[in-house]
Design a protein around this motif. Structure first.
Motif, mmCIF file in Angstrom:
data_model
loop_
_atom_site.group_PDB
_atom_site.id
_atom_site.type_symbol
_atom_site.label_atom_id
_atom_site.label_comp_id
_atom_site.label_asym_id
_atom_site.label_seq_id
_atom_site.Cartn_x
_atom_site.Cartn_y
_atom_site.Cartn_z
ATOM 1 N N THR A 156 -80.362 -33.228 -25.573
ATOM 2 C CA THR A 156 -78.739 -33.964 -26.428
ATOM 3 C C THR A 156 -77.343 -33.167 -25.913
ATOM 4 O O THR A 156 -77.314 -31.591 -25.728
ATOM 5 C CB THR A 156 -79.043 -33.053 -27.859
ATOM 6 O OG1 THR A 156 -79.007 -32.137 -28.257
ATOM 7 C CG2 THR A 156 -80.343 -33.842 -28.191
ATOM 8 N N SER A 157 -76.477 -33.468 -26.653
ATOM 9 C CA SER A 157 -75.228 -33.449 -27.103
ATOM 10 C C SER A 157 -75.013 -33.564 -28.073
ATOM 11 O O SER A 157 -74.672 -35.216 -28.505
ATOM 12 C CB SER A 157 -74.515 -33.555 -25.275
ATOM 13 O OG SER A 157 -72.736 -34.322 -26.501
ATOM 14 N N VAL A 158 -74.914 -32.431 -28.458
ATOM 15 C CA VAL A 158 -74.186 -33.171 -30.833
ATOM 16 C C VAL A 158 -73.347 -33.506 -30.264
ATOM 17 O O VAL A 158 -72.536 -34.485 -31.036
ATOM 18 C CB VAL A 158 -74.593 -31.534 -30.947
ATOM 19 C CG1 VAL A 158 -74.278 -32.245 -33.190
ATOM 20 C CG2 VAL A 158 -76.603 -31.167 -30.832
ATOM 21 N N THR A 159 -71.968 -32.939 -29.913
ATOM 22 C CA THR A 159 -71.215 -32.888 -29.839
ATOM 23 C C THR A 159 -70.806 -34.314 -29.239
ATOM 24 O O THR A 159 -69.387 -35.398 -29.959
ATOM 25 C CB THR A 159 -69.596 -31.937 -29.330
ATOM 26 O OG1 THR A 159 -70.465 -31.719 -27.956
ATOM 27 C CG2 THR A 159 -69.563 -31.144 -30.347
ATOM 28 N N LYS A 160 -70.988 -35.093 -27.857
ATOM 29 C CA LYS A 160 -71.246 -36.138 -27.785
ATOM 30 C C LYS A 160 -71.659 -37.449 -28.117
ATOM 31 O O LYS A 160 -71.758 -38.298 -27.724
ATOM 32 C CB LYS A 160 -71.201 -36.483 -25.868
ATOM 33 C CG LYS A 160 -70.471 -35.204 -25.357
ATOM 34 C CD LYS A 160 -68.890 -36.120 -25.173
ATOM 35 C CE LYS A 160 -68.001 -35.268 -24.092
ATOM 36 N NZ LYS A 160 -67.640 -34.235 -24.376
ATOM 37 N N GLY A 180 -82.307 -21.005 -34.143
ATOM 38 C CA GLY A 180 -81.812 -21.205 -32.052
ATOM 39 C C GLY A 180 -80.640 -19.942 -32.277
ATOM 40 O O GLY A 180 -79.782 -19.319 -33.798
ATOM 41 N N ASN A 181 -80.404 -19.360 -31.278
ATOM 42 C CA ASN A 181 -79.558 -18.342 -31.082
ATOM 43 C C ASN A 181 -77.775 -18.693 -31.757
ATOM 44 O O ASN A 181 -78.205 -20.065 -31.934
ATOM 45 C CB ASN A 181 -79.257 -17.949 -29.568
ATOM 46 C CG ASN A 181 -80.695 -17.219 -28.694
ATOM 47 O OD1 ASN A 181 -80.659 -17.269 -28.467
ATOM 48 N ND2 ASN A 181 -81.591 -16.419 -29.947
ATOM 49 N N SER A 182 -77.398 -17.963 -31.648
ATOM 50 C CA SER A 182 -75.842 -17.778 -32.010
ATOM 51 C C SER A 182 -74.876 -18.805 -31.367
ATOM 52 O O SER A 182 -75.199 -18.886 -29.639
ATOM 53 C CB SER A 182 -75.185 -17.083 -32.779
ATOM 54 O OG SER A 182 -74.179 -17.068 -32.876
ATOM 55 N N GLY A 183 -74.567 -20.103 -31.360
ATOM 56 C CA GLY A 183 -73.763 -20.631 -30.772
ATOM 57 C C GLY A 183 -74.241 -22.051 -30.131
ATOM 58 O O GLY A 183 -73.474 -22.761 -29.201
ATOM 59 N N VAL A 184 -75.582 -21.863 -30.024
ATOM 60 C CA VAL A 184 -76.213 -23.148 -29.153
ATOM 61 C C VAL A 184 -75.474 -24.542 -30.348
ATOM 62 O O VAL A 184 -76.202 -25.754 -29.163
ATOM 63 C CB VAL A 184 -77.642 -22.965 -29.979
ATOM 64 C CG1 VAL A 184 -78.031 -21.530 -28.538
ATOM 65 C CG2 VAL A 184 -78.058 -23.189 -30.768
ATOM 66 N N GLY A 185 -75.380 -24.652 -31.560
ATOM 67 C CA GLY A 185 -75.240 -26.487 -31.665
ATOM 68 C C GLY A 185 -75.573 -26.089 -33.174
ATOM 69 O O GLY A 185 -75.643 -27.374 -33.211
ATOM 70 N N LYS A 186 -75.982 -24.916 -33.631
ATOM 71 C CA LYS A 186 -77.188 -25.180 -35.247
ATOM 72 C C LYS A 186 -76.507 -25.803 -35.991
ATOM 73 O O LYS A 186 -76.135 -27.023 -37.096
ATOM 74 C CB LYS A 186 -77.439 -24.559 -35.268
ATOM 75 C CG LYS A 186 -78.253 -22.953 -34.489
ATOM 76 C CD LYS A 186 -79.333 -22.472 -35.324
ATOM 77 C CE LYS A 186 -78.295 -21.395 -35.250
ATOM 78 N NZ LYS A 186 -77.820 -20.785 -34.604
ATOM 79 N N SER A 187 -74.455 -25.612 -36.437
ATOM 80 C CA SER A 187 -73.692 -25.626 -37.017
ATOM 81 C C SER A 187 -73.699 -27.273 -37.324
ATOM 82 O O SER A 187 -73.123 -28.462 -37.874
ATOM 83 C CB SER A 187 -72.525 -25.009 -37.144
ATOM 84 O OG SER A 187 -73.446 -23.877 -38.029
ATOM 85 N N GLU A 188 -73.462 -27.639 -35.352
ATOM 86 C CA GLU A 188 -72.869 -28.950 -35.798
ATOM 87 C C GLU A 188 -73.814 -30.215 -35.611
ATOM 88 O O GLU A 188 -73.516 -31.497 -36.390
ATOM 89 C CB GLU A 188 -72.387 -28.887 -34.108
ATOM 90 C CG GLU A 188 -71.695 -29.403 -33.562
ATOM 91 C CD GLU A 188 -70.055 -29.671 -33.550
ATOM 92 O OE1 GLU A 188 -69.398 -30.090 -34.232
ATOM 93 O OE2 GLU A 188 -69.440 -28.507 -33.182
ATOM 94 N N LEU A 189 -75.136 -30.132 -35.494
ATOM 95 C CA LEU A 189 -75.981 -30.325 -35.768
ATOM 96 C C LEU A 189 -76.107 -30.960 -36.854
ATOM 97 O O LEU A 189 -76.414 -31.930 -37.507
ATOM 98 C CB LEU A 189 -77.618 -30.063 -35.209
ATOM 99 C CG LEU A 189 -78.652 -31.058 -34.760
ATOM 100 C CD1 LEU A 189 -78.474 -32.339 -34.503
ATOM 101 C CD2 LEU A 189 -79.627 -30.145 -34.086
HETATM 102 N N1 LIG Z 1 -69.851 -29.104 -25.274
HETATM 103 C C1 LIG Z 1 -70.280 -28.907 -26.526
HETATM 104 N N2 LIG Z 1 -69.966 -28.076 -27.472
HETATM 105 C C2 LIG Z 1 -71.051 -28.300 -28.504
HETATM 106 C C3 LIG Z 1 -71.795 -28.538 -28.326
HETATM 107 N N3 LIG Z 1 -73.068 -29.019 -29.514
HETATM 108 C C4 LIG Z 1 -72.242 -27.256 -30.439
HETATM 109 N N4 LIG Z 1 -71.250 -27.452 -29.457
HETATM 110 C C5 LIG Z 1 -69.712 -26.182 -29.700
HETATM 111 O O1 LIG Z 1 -70.566 -25.300 -29.831
HETATM 112 C C6 LIG Z 1 -69.907 -24.269 -30.491
HETATM 113 C C7 LIG Z 1 -71.235 -23.031 -31.942
HETATM 114 O O2 LIG Z 1 -71.471 -24.563 -32.572
HETATM 115 P P1 LIG Z 1 -72.160 -24.115 -33.452
HETATM 116 O O3 LIG Z 1 -72.708 -25.669 -34.403
HETATM 117 O O4 LIG Z 1 -71.004 -23.587 -34.300
HETATM 118 O O5 LIG Z 1 -73.261 -22.522 -33.176
HETATM 119 P P2 LIG Z 1 -74.445 -22.541 -33.658
HETATM 120 O O6 LIG Z 1 -73.936 -21.508 -34.103
HETATM 121 O O7 LIG Z 1 -75.767 -22.895 -33.761
HETATM 122 O O8 LIG Z 1 -74.191 -23.314 -35.222
HETATM 123 C C8 LIG Z 1 -68.659 -24.965 -31.306
HETATM 124 O O9 LIG Z 1 -67.608 -24.783 -30.528
HETATM 125 C C9 LIG Z 1 -69.635 -26.607 -30.663
HETATM 126 O O10 LIG Z 1 -68.203 -27.753 -31.281
HETATM 127 C C10 LIG Z 1 -72.449 -29.704 -27.256
HETATM 128 O O11 LIG Z 1 -73.889 -31.042 -27.414
HETATM 129 N N5 LIG Z 1 -72.161 -29.911 -26.526
#
Ligand SMILES: Nc1nc2c(ncn2[C@@H]2O[C@H](COP(=O)(O)OP(=O)(O)O)[C@@H](O)[C@H]2O)c(=O)[nH]1
Ligand SMILES: [Mg+2]
Ligand SMILES: [Zn+2]
Length: 310
Positions: A156-160, A180-189
């Motif tokens: 996936t790409s959550v942002t796209k 999942g580890n921090s920064g992988v996109g959990k909050s975005e999802l």
């Molecule tokens: N390029 C890209 N960036 C993403 C994607 N999903 C999340 N991010 C970015 O990665 C960063 C960490 O995402 P976040 O949801 O805060 O991660 P969390 O720590 O797992 O909750 C943020 O700047 C998001 O916008 C994705 O699919 N593609």
């Protein structure tokens, strides 16, 4: 009164009653959960009973038996465990090949732990938009590796907004844990699945900086199409530590299946003669990375070694 724990800050929990009222409850210091020594006796996903005292403060007085729970090893050296969430139907494990790199050992440890609790896992390989053509192939290899073993895997790409179509059906009417580890996109999802959740997303560098003073609470969100999603603080150090050596192979599905063909029924697939698992690794039928993770978990007795891995 009865209710479901939907938020846990460590000092208080929010409990939602059947009627939809959210009541802030305290957990008494001396509260002991039937035999479980845990730093977190009450967790998100727990069904509890609570009582209000004359000052209007509510206290939890019982926890219903848990169908299952997800546990992580304590950061300090006390043997206490830390329960992260209870009564989970499915885990969404978000991983990335870049920014940050999720270690394969982490993935396999997570899968093994979830297997031990019989909780299905869907693996979400996120941030595919950041990958080069070669890295994309790597992501596809990884997806195939895990889907061949039997795990539902998405790229996936959550942002796209790529590759997310099947998620609502998968999660409908279930209680899912976001991991999942921090920064992988959990909050975005989470923000995509629950519009209005307003979870804070942070680029990795910022997350690391702010990580020191942000509060880390666990929270449950209602999915608009039915079901619930639990967001927990980072699962650093996630993994079990109380497996018996002989037991570890039970939680690596393909190793368990192939291991039925070993000469010795108590084979732990390290150096026994007639080991079908090692033969399958040599033939490439079991992935070398999975076998390495398996050996890594066998070695768990050594605590310091375990922690360095993350
Ligand atoms: N390029 C890209 N960036 C993403 C994607 N999903 C999340 N991010 C970015 O990665 C960063 C960490 O995402 P976040 O949801 O805060 O991660 P969390 O720590 O797992 O909750 C943020 O700047 C998001 O916008 C994705 O699919 N593609
Ligand atoms: Mg987050
Ligand atoms: Zn064997």
């Amino acid at each position: 009164m009865d209710g479901l724990v939907i938020k846990n800050t460590g000092s208080w929990v929010d409990v939602r009653t059947d009627g939809g009222e959210v009541v802030r409850c305290k957990v008494k210091g001396n509260f002991r959960l039937k035999g479980i020594r845990s730093t977190s006796p009450v967790v998100v996903g727990d069904y509890v009973t609570f009582e209000r005292n004359s000052e209007g403060t509510a206290f939890i007085n019982d926890i219903c038996d848990r169908r299952n729970y997800i546990i992580r090893k304590s950061i300090n050296l006390s043997k206490q465990s830390h329960i992260l969430a209870a009564n989970v139907d499915v885990c969404l494990l978000v991983v990335t090949l870049r920014e940050p790199v999720t270690s394969i050992v982490f993935i396999d440890r997570f899968l093994a732990t979830a297997e031990a609790y019989s909780i299905p896992v869907s693996i979400i390989i996120n941030k595919v938009d950041l990958l080069s053509a070669e890295e994309k192939e790597e992501a596809e290899r990884l997806a195939k590796l895990y889907s061949d073993i039997g795990y539902h895997t998405l790229i996936t790409s959550v942002t796209k907004r790529l590759g997310l179509e099947s998620l609502p059906d998968l999660l409908k009417d279930k209680t899912a844990l976001l991991a999942g580890n921090s920064g992988v996109g959990k909050s975005e999802l989470l923000n995509w699945l629950v519009p209005g959740a307003g979870a804070r997303t942070a680029p990795i560098s910022e997350a690391h900086l702010s990580g020191m003073h942000t509060t880390t609470f666990s929270e449950m969100y209602d999915l608009p199409f039915g079901g619930r999603l639990i967001d927990i603080p980072g699962v650093k150090g996630f993994g079990t530590f109380n497996f018996e050596r002989e037991e570890v192979s039970h939680y690596f599905r393909e190793i368990f299946t192939v291991g039925r063909g070993c000469r010795f029924s108590n084979c732990i697939h390290v150096n026994e003669p007639g080991c079908a698992v090692r033969e399958a690794v040599e033939r490439g039928e079991i992935a070398g990375s999975r076998y390495s993770s398996y050996l890594n978990m066998l070695d768990d007795q050594d605590e310091s070694k375990y922690r360095e891995g993350y």
